[in-house]
Design an enzyme around this catalytic site. Structure first.
Site, PDB file in Angstrom:
ATOM      1  N   GLU A  78      19.950  17.862  27.163  1.00 41.85           N
ATOM      2  CA  GLU A  78      20.058  16.449  27.515  1.00 41.85           C
ATOM      3  C   GLU A  78      18.844  15.937  28.288  1.00 41.85           C
ATOM      4  O   GLU A  78      18.854  14.819  28.800  1.00 41.85           O
ATOM      5  CB  GLU A  78      21.324  16.203  28.347  1.00 41.85           C
ATOM      6  CG  GLU A  78      22.632  16.565  27.654  1.00 41.85           C
ATOM      7  CD  GLU A  78      23.038  15.567  26.582  1.00 41.85           C
ATOM      8  OE1 GLU A  78      22.169  14.850  26.063  1.00 41.85           O
ATOM      9  OE2 GLU A  78      24.241  15.514  26.263  1.00 41.85           O
ATOM     10  N   HIS A 118      25.143  14.709  35.273  1.00 41.52           N
ATOM     11  CA  HIS A 118      25.894  14.460  34.034  1.00 41.52           C
ATOM     12  C   HIS A 118      27.050  15.444  33.963  1.00 41.52           C
ATOM     13  O   HIS A 118      26.852  16.661  34.056  1.00 41.52           O
ATOM     14  CB  HIS A 118      24.985  14.633  32.822  1.00 41.52           C
ATOM     15  CG  HIS A 118      25.720  14.664  31.517  1.00 41.52           C
ATOM     16  ND1 HIS A 118      26.702  13.755  31.184  1.00 41.52           N
ATOM     17  CD2 HIS A 118      25.627  15.517  30.454  1.00 41.52           C
ATOM     18  CE1 HIS A 118      27.176  14.031  29.975  1.00 41.52           C
ATOM     19  NE2 HIS A 118      26.531  15.099  29.519  1.00 41.52           N
TER      20      HIS A 118
END
Length: 216
Positions: A74, A93
């Site tokens: 990510e 996240h």
């Protein structure tokens, strides 16, 4: 190896995220920016086992500067956030349960509680896109406009802040807010706060911060 204290801070934050059950298995990732370097979690590491020495240092393009592991898949959206939001110094996240559930049901987390004032207001749900893609990075940056958190459609949540400690705090609060809204909806249509209510919260908080330490 540089940034020893920051590496330790990132590893401790990862273990806290796991302990709070905001992630499952190797899901979720964290990063922090130090000047023009970003420290991030590597791919396929369970956050509960995260150690300082496996943090990966990358530059603004995602190229590895220090570390023998590949950075998180990510990484593109972490870097996109840092480019779009210069004030941000940390990104968290998660794949937390209630945030993920709501991401499949709603388009916005409404003002169910005054804590949303500290995120900048109701939180948007970023449109779905494949993990690690440029499309997802663009969707998240758009959802974060004027906010310090967002839900990711059928995916999870993200929080951003001027410090890793604050981003972690916001991730905990966000999951709690999602749980409150989820349970409230089980019993009916919850009462929501107004924009004016949220503005009053911020004004009151600012006034309290300006008081001397010995104020009653």
């Amino acid at each position: 190896m540089r940034f020893q204290s920051e590496r330790q801070q990132l590893a401790e934050a990862c273990r806290r995220v796991a302990a709070e059950r905001l992630v499952v298995a190797s899901a979720g990732n964290l990063s922090m920016r130090i000047e023009d370097v970003v420290l991030t979690t590597p791919r396929r590491v369970w956050l509960e086992q995260m150690q300082a020495e496996v943090c990966v240092a990358i530059d603004s393009t995602g190229a590895v500067i220090e570390g023998d592991r590949r950075p998180s898949s990510e990484t593109p959206f972490h870097l996109a956030i840092y480019r779009a939001m210069p004030e941000v110094r940390a990104v968290v996240h998660t794949h937390s349960k209630y945030a993920t559930v709501l991401s499949t049901l709603i388009t916005e987390l409404p003002p169910i509680h005054y804590s949303l004032a500290f995120f900048g207001g109701p939180l948007r749900v970023a449109r779905y896109a494949t993990f690690g893609s440029t499309d997802l990075a663009q969707a998240i940056v758009a959802a974060l406009d004027g906010r310090q958190g967002a839900l990711l459609r059928n995916h999870g949540a993200v929080t951003v802040a001027e410090s890793l400690e604050r981003a972690l705090e916001l991730s905990l609060v966000l999951e709690w807010l999602c749980s409150v809204y989820y349970y409230a909806r089980q019993f009916g249509e919850p009462t929501l706060l107004t924009e004016g209510n949220l503005e009053a919260v911020l004004e009151h908080a600012r006034a309290l911060d300006q008081q001397p330490p010995n104020a009653v």
